[in-house]
Every structure is written in C-alpha cells, then in structure tokens.
Design a protein around this motif. Structure first.
Motif, PDB file in Angstrom:
ATOM      1  N   THR A 106       7.397   2.174 -15.115  1.00 60.75           N
ATOM      2  CA  THR A 106       8.430   3.050 -15.656  1.00 60.75           C
ATOM      3  C   THR A 106       7.868   4.094 -16.612  1.00 60.75           C
ATOM      4  OG1 THR A 106       8.886   1.494 -17.446  1.00 60.75           O
ATOM      5  CG2 THR A 106      10.227   1.284 -15.453  1.00 60.75           C
ATOM      6  N   TRP A 107       8.468   5.278 -16.534  1.00 63.35           N
ATOM      7  CA  TRP A 107       8.168   6.372 -17.452  1.00 63.35           C
ATOM      8  C   TRP A 107       9.484   6.996 -17.892  1.00 63.35           C
ATOM      9  CZ3 TRP A 107       3.149   7.952 -18.724  1.00 63.35           C
ATOM     10  CH2 TRP A 107       2.110   7.429 -17.924  1.00 63.35           C
ATOM     11  N   GLN A 108       9.609   7.303 -19.160  1.00 67.01           N
ATOM     12  CA  GLN A 108      10.732   8.123 -19.597  1.00 67.01           C
ATOM     13  C   GLN A 108      10.289   9.573 -19.511  1.00 67.01           C
ATOM     14  OE1 GLN A 108      12.339   7.334 -23.505  1.00 67.01           O
ATOM     15  NE2 GLN A 108      14.130   8.637 -23.175  1.00 67.01           N
ATOM     16  N   GLY A 109      10.956  10.344 -18.683  1.00 62.22           N
ATOM     17  CA  GLY A 109      10.497  11.707 -18.471  1.00 62.22           C
ATOM     18  C   GLY A 109      11.501  12.543 -17.719  1.00 62.22           C
ATOM     19  N   ASN A 110      11.164  13.816 -17.552  1.00 62.58           N
ATOM     20  CA  ASN A 110      12.039  14.823 -16.976  1.00 62.58           C
ATOM     21  C   ASN A 110      11.529  15.246 -15.604  1.00 62.58           C
ATOM     22  OD1 ASN A 110      13.109  17.600 -16.456  1.00 62.58           O
ATOM     23  ND2 ASN A 110      14.080  17.249 -18.439  1.00 62.58           N
ATOM     24  N   ALA A 111      12.439  15.443 -14.668  1.00 65.50           N
ATOM     25  CA  ALA A 111      12.061  15.814 -13.299  1.00 65.50           C
ATOM     26  C   ALA A 111      11.281  17.113 -13.222  1.00 65.50           C
ATOM     27  CB  ALA A 111      13.315  15.922 -12.429  1.00 65.50           C
ATOM     28  N   THR A 112      11.446  17.991 -14.201  1.00 66.95           N
ATOM     29  CA  THR A 112      10.779  19.290 -14.158  1.00 66.95           C
ATOM     30  C   THR A 112       9.368  19.261 -14.729  1.00 66.95           C
ATOM     31  OG1 THR A 112      11.685  19.969 -16.304  1.00 66.95           O
ATOM     32  CG2 THR A 112      12.991  20.488 -14.343  1.00 66.95           C
ATOM     33  N   ASN A 113       8.949  18.116 -15.267  1.00 67.70           N
ATOM     34  CA  ASN A 113       7.610  18.011 -15.859  1.00 67.70           C
ATOM     35  C   ASN A 113       7.086  16.592 -15.704  1.00 67.70           C
ATOM     36  OD1 ASN A 113       5.246  18.117 -17.318  1.00 67.70           O
ATOM     37  ND2 ASN A 113       6.181  18.755 -19.235  1.00 67.70           N
ATOM     38  N   LEU A 114       6.328  16.376 -14.636  1.00 68.41           N
ATOM     39  CA  LEU A 114       5.768  15.048 -14.343  1.00 68.41           C
ATOM     40  C   LEU A 114       4.263  15.034 -14.598  1.00 68.41           C
ATOM     41  CD1 LEU A 114       7.656  14.425 -10.970  1.00 68.41           C
ATOM     42  CD2 LEU A 114       8.339  13.632 -13.234  1.00 68.41           C
ATOM     43  N   HIS A 115       3.846  15.654 -15.702  1.00 71.97           N
ATOM     44  CA  HIS A 115       2.424  15.819 -15.988  1.00 71.97           C
ATOM     45  C   HIS A 115       1.670  14.488 -16.068  1.00 71.97           C
ATOM     46  CE1 HIS A 115       4.197  15.064 -19.975  1.00 71.97           C
ATOM     47  NE2 HIS A 115       3.036  14.516 -20.258  1.00 71.97           N
ATOM     48  N   GLN A 151       0.812  -1.219   0.000  1.00 73.93           N
ATOM     49  CA  GLN A 151       0.000   0.000   0.000  1.00 73.93           C
ATOM     50  C   GLN A 151       0.845   1.269   0.000  1.00 73.93           C
ATOM     51  OE1 GLN A 151      -2.191  -1.082   3.650  1.00 73.93           O
ATOM     52  NE2 GLN A 151      -4.050  -1.049   2.401  1.00 73.93           N
ATOM     53  N   ILE A 152       2.152   1.113   0.107  1.00 75.37           N
ATOM     54  CA  ILE A 152       3.057   2.252   0.174  1.00 75.37           C
ATOM     55  C   ILE A 152       3.610   2.533  -1.215  1.00 75.37           C
ATOM     56  CG2 ILE A 152       5.219   3.112   1.139  1.00 75.37           C
ATOM     57  CD1 ILE A 152       4.637   1.390   3.624  1.00 75.37           C
ATOM     58  N   LYS A 153       3.378   3.759  -1.678  1.00 78.92           N
ATOM     59  CA  LYS A 153       3.792   4.141  -3.027  1.00 78.92           C
ATOM     60  C   LYS A 153       5.071   4.981  -2.968  1.00 78.92           C
ATOM     61  CE  LYS A 153      -0.889   4.128  -5.013  1.00 78.92           C
ATOM     62  NZ  LYS A 153      -0.631   3.028  -5.975  1.00 78.92           N
ATOM     63  N   ILE A 154       6.051   4.572  -3.766  1.00 79.11           N
ATOM     64  CA  ILE A 154       7.344   5.253  -3.822  1.00 79.11           C
ATOM     65  C   ILE A 154       7.609   5.678  -5.260  1.00 79.11           C
ATOM     66  CG2 ILE A 154       9.835   5.019  -3.474  1.00 79.11           C
ATOM     67  CD1 ILE A 154       9.210   2.850  -1.381  1.00 79.11           C
ATOM     68  N   LEU A 155       8.022   6.934  -5.424  1.00 83.23           N
ATOM     69  CA  LEU A 155       8.394   7.449  -6.736  1.00 83.23           C
ATOM     70  C   LEU A 155       9.897   7.677  -6.771  1.00 83.23           C
ATOM     71  CD1 LEU A 155       7.736   8.661  -9.541  1.00 83.23           C
ATOM     72  CD2 LEU A 155       7.361  10.865  -8.382  1.00 83.23           C
ATOM     73  N   ASP A 156      10.551   7.170  -7.793  1.00 79.75           N
ATOM     74  CA  ASP A 156      11.996   7.306  -7.966  1.00 79.75           C
ATOM     75  C   ASP A 156      12.250   8.145  -9.221  1.00 79.75           C
ATOM     76  OD1 ASP A 156      14.715   7.006  -7.914  1.00 79.75           O
ATOM     77  OD2 ASP A 156      14.730   4.824  -8.161  1.00 79.75           O
ATOM     78  N   ILE A 157      12.504   9.453  -9.030  1.00 80.26           N
ATOM     79  CA  ILE A 157      12.726  10.371 -10.144  1.00 80.26           C
ATOM     80  C   ILE A 157      14.219  10.413 -10.448  1.00 80.26           C
ATOM     81  CG2 ILE A 157      12.391  12.709 -11.029  1.00 80.26           C
ATOM     82  CD1 ILE A 157      10.339  13.155  -8.781  1.00 80.26           C
ATOM     83  N   GLY A 158      14.570  10.194 -11.709  1.00 80.04           N
ATOM     84  CA  GLY A 158      15.979  10.072 -12.056  1.00 80.04           C
ATOM     85  C   GLY A 158      16.503   8.741 -11.571  1.00 80.04           C
ATOM     86  N   ALA A 159      15.760   7.685 -11.889  1.00 77.79           N
ATOM     87  CA  ALA A 159      15.995   6.360 -11.326  1.00 77.79           C
ATOM     88  C   ALA A 159      17.230   5.665 -11.869  1.00 77.79           C
ATOM     89  CB  ALA A 159      14.765   5.478 -11.572  1.00 77.79           C
ATOM     90  N   GLY A 160      17.818   6.210 -12.927  1.00 82.32           N
ATOM     91  CA  GLY A 160      18.967   5.531 -13.529  1.00 82.32           C
ATOM     92  C   GLY A 160      18.561   4.169 -14.055  1.00 82.32           C
ATOM     93  N   THR A 161      19.348   3.154 -13.734  1.00 80.88           N
ATOM     94  CA  THR A 161      19.026   1.792 -14.155  1.00 80.88           C
ATOM     95  C   THR A 161      18.228   1.037 -13.095  1.00 80.88           C
ATOM     96  OG1 THR A 161      21.173   0.992 -13.356  1.00 80.88           O
ATOM     97  CG2 THR A 161      21.040   1.660 -15.669  1.00 80.88           C
ATOM     98  N   GLY A 162      17.826   1.753 -12.037  1.00 77.67           N
ATOM     99  CA  GLY A 162      16.857   1.170 -11.108  1.00 77.67           C
ATOM    100  C   GLY A 162      17.400   0.517  -9.865  1.00 77.67           C
ATOM    101  N   ARG A 163      18.594   0.893  -9.429  1.00 79.07           N
ATOM    102  CA  ARG A 163      19.168   0.239  -8.236  1.00 79.07           C
ATOM    103  C   ARG A 163      18.239   0.370  -7.030  1.00 79.07           C
ATOM    104  NH1 ARG A 163      21.018  -2.847  -5.093  1.00 79.07           N
ATOM    105  NH2 ARG A 163      23.146  -2.991  -4.299  1.00 79.07           N
ATOM    106  N   TYR A 164      17.726   1.563  -6.773  1.00 80.25           N
ATOM    107  CA  TYR A 164      16.818   1.746  -5.639  1.00 80.25           C
ATOM    108  C   TYR A 164      15.434   1.202  -5.960  1.00 80.25           C
ATOM    109  CZ  TYR A 164      20.331   4.681  -3.411  1.00 80.25           C
ATOM    110  OH  TYR A 164      21.490   5.133  -2.819  1.00 80.25           O
ATOM    111  N   SER A 165      14.943   1.463  -7.151  1.00 76.49           N
ATOM    112  CA  SER A 165      13.600   1.010  -7.533  1.00 76.49           C
ATOM    113  C   SER A 165      13.462  -0.503  -7.419  1.00 76.49           C
ATOM    114  CB  SER A 165      13.279   1.442  -8.974  1.00 76.49           C
ATOM    115  OG  SER A 165      13.111   2.820  -9.071  1.00 76.49           O
ATOM    116  N   VAL A 166      14.439  -1.215  -7.960  1.00 73.96           N
ATOM    117  CA  VAL A 166      14.361  -2.683  -7.957  1.00 73.96           C
ATOM    118  C   VAL A 166      14.477  -3.231  -6.543  1.00 73.96           C
ATOM    119  CG1 VAL A 166      15.506  -4.789  -8.758  1.00 73.96           C
ATOM    120  CG2 VAL A 166      15.180  -2.869 -10.337  1.00 73.96           C
ATOM    121  N   SER A 167      15.372  -2.642  -5.750  1.00 79.56           N
ATOM    122  CA  SER A 167      15.515  -3.094  -4.367  1.00 79.56           C
ATOM    123  C   SER A 167      14.220  -2.893  -3.589  1.00 79.56           C
ATOM    124  CB  SER A 167      16.658  -2.332  -3.688  1.00 79.56           C
ATOM    125  OG  SER A 167      16.795  -2.712  -2.343  1.00 79.56           O
TER     126      SER A 167
END
Length: 264
Positions: A95-104, A49-65
């Motif tokens: 996953t989304w390909q996108g920019n930190a300044t525009n998360l529309h 139930q806990i939602k985490i957003l990883d902006i600028g995730a790179g190849t996903g080291r934190y996201s995957v963990s």
C-alpha cells in the motif's frame, strides 16, 4: 490540489466505501469488472508473477480479492481513512498513500494490469486527467492493460436532476447546460462524462481502446427491485447483464463504464 484532497477526505470520512460494492447493485458492478480483469490477465504466467496496480483503491475491495487469488497487488489510495481501512485487513497487498497524477514512488513498466477504478470519478480538469493517464501508462508494461472507470452523465441527470426533482435548480445555478451536460467545477466531488468526452480524452492521451463495458448497466436504477429479488432471479439478472454489458446502446445510460485500454 490540497482543496480537492480536503473535500475527498471529508466525503469519504462519512461515506461507507467498504459497504458500496457489497450491495446488490454493487455486486453487479464488482462481478462484471472482476470478470473482465480476469479476461485480460496474462495466461502464460503463474499468478504470483502477475503484478496488478490498483490506483484509487478505496478500502481495497478489488485489491484484497485479487491478492487472495495469489496475484502480486499494489494499491495506491489518496484518502487516509480508506488506506488505513485497507491496511487494517492485514493482507499481502502493498500500500501507498498517493495521488493518481503523481506515482513517482513506482518504477516504469512494472505492472501487467493497472486499475483506475476511482480516480476519474473525482478529477475534474483535463490536465490532471491526462497526467493520470501518463502515470498509469508509465508504470504499466508495454502490451499490458489499463482499466479506467467513469461515472456517466445521463445517470447523474436522471437519478439526481429528475428523480430528486432538482432539474430546475441545476439549470438556474448553471451546474447543467441547456443540452443537459453536467458542469463540474473544483467544488464538485464527482465528474460526469458522456462517451464523446471519454473518446476525446483517449484521443488526447493517445490511448488504444480494446473495449468499453457498462460496468453496472441498469442496476443502479433498480436498487429496490434488485433487493426484492430471490437469489435465483438475482443470479439470472447478473447473467443477463454479463451477456449485454458490451452492447453500445447501454453505454451512455449506465451508471459506470469501464474503458479497457492497451498500453502501446
């Protein structure tokens, strides 16, 4: 913006982002940052139930963990190669390909924790930094937390200007000031800051700091020494770092800081 994106694409097409946080100095940074993420996760919810957003995730080291622990993770990454590497891992990370300044493409007040562990490394102008903050705050739940990583000025000056004997060249070119503050223009990939720069940004963005940590402390200066340690000694170094990473006297000279903000 297109020029910055092209520069980042060129850089990360050569740089082994997948490897960075698996080195010993990278393990210190990863272990420390992940420990504090866990500290600020909601304690009254099931992980799913806990939602985490990883902006600028790179190849996903934190996201995957984090997704492997059962958390609902969404990753946003600008560089095509990095996002493709993350997607190829076939994990439940959205996953989304996108920019930190525009998360529309992301709705308001959705995430319990938002990570910005890469964007501020590469955003050089103040206006774009404030846009990134505004977007992170918009998509984070009220009372939730935002983790923002920076690369620090003194690390850059010591490790590049002096260790690589580039100081006179940098002063002549005007890429460093007389008081040894680096200057990052649109052609520079990295933006290096001091604590007063971070504090000023927080004041402008009306951010509320909960705490700030030295994510890797002296480890980036000690790569050779860390690699030479046996496992027991290295574990003791990690314990030492975790015991001292909130000490204010370490913040300015660490390679990376992580500013932990509450969305109010």
């Amino acid at each position: 913006m297109e020029k910055r994106t092209a520069l980042l694409e060129k850089y990360y097409n050569k740089f082994n982002e997948e490897h960075r946080l698996t080195t010993r100095h990278g393990i210190v940074e990863f272990t420390t940052t992940l420990k504090y993420i866990h500290d600020f996760l909601p304690k009254d919810k099931d992980s799913s139930q806990i939602k985490i957003l990883d902006i600028g995730a790179g190849t996903g080291r934190y996201s995957v963990s984090l997704v492997s622990e059962g958390y609902d993770v969404t990753a946003v990454e600008l560089v095509k190669r990095n996002i493709e590497t993350l997607r190829a891992k076939h994990t439940p990370v959205k996953t989304w390909q996108g920019n930190a300044t525009n998360l529309h493409f992301l709705p308001d007040e959705t995430f319990d924790i938002t990570l910005m562990l890469g964007p501020m490394y590469h955003i050089n102008d103040e206006e774009s930094k404030l846009k990134a903050f505004a977007e992170a705050k918009r998509v984070t739940k009220k009372g939730g937390f935002i983790f923002v990583a920076y690369v620090m000025n003194e690390y850059s000056v010591i490790s590049y200007c002096f260790k690589e004997n580039k100081i006179k060249e940098c002063l002549q070119k005007g890429t460093i000031t007389q008081d040894f503050h680096t200057i990052s223009d649109e052609n520079e990939l990295y933006n290096y800051v001091r604590l007063e720069d971070i504090n000023r940004l927080n004041e402008l963005a009306q951010n509320k700091r909960v705490k700030i940590i030295a994510a890797d402390g002296p480890s980036d200066y000690m790569r050779r020494e860390l690699n030479a340690m046996d496992e027991e000694t290295f574990e003791l170094f990690v314990q030492y770092h975790l015991a001292t990473c909130e000490r204010p006297e370490l913040m300015g000279a660490t390679s990376h800081t992580v500013d932990i903000l509450q969305n109010v």
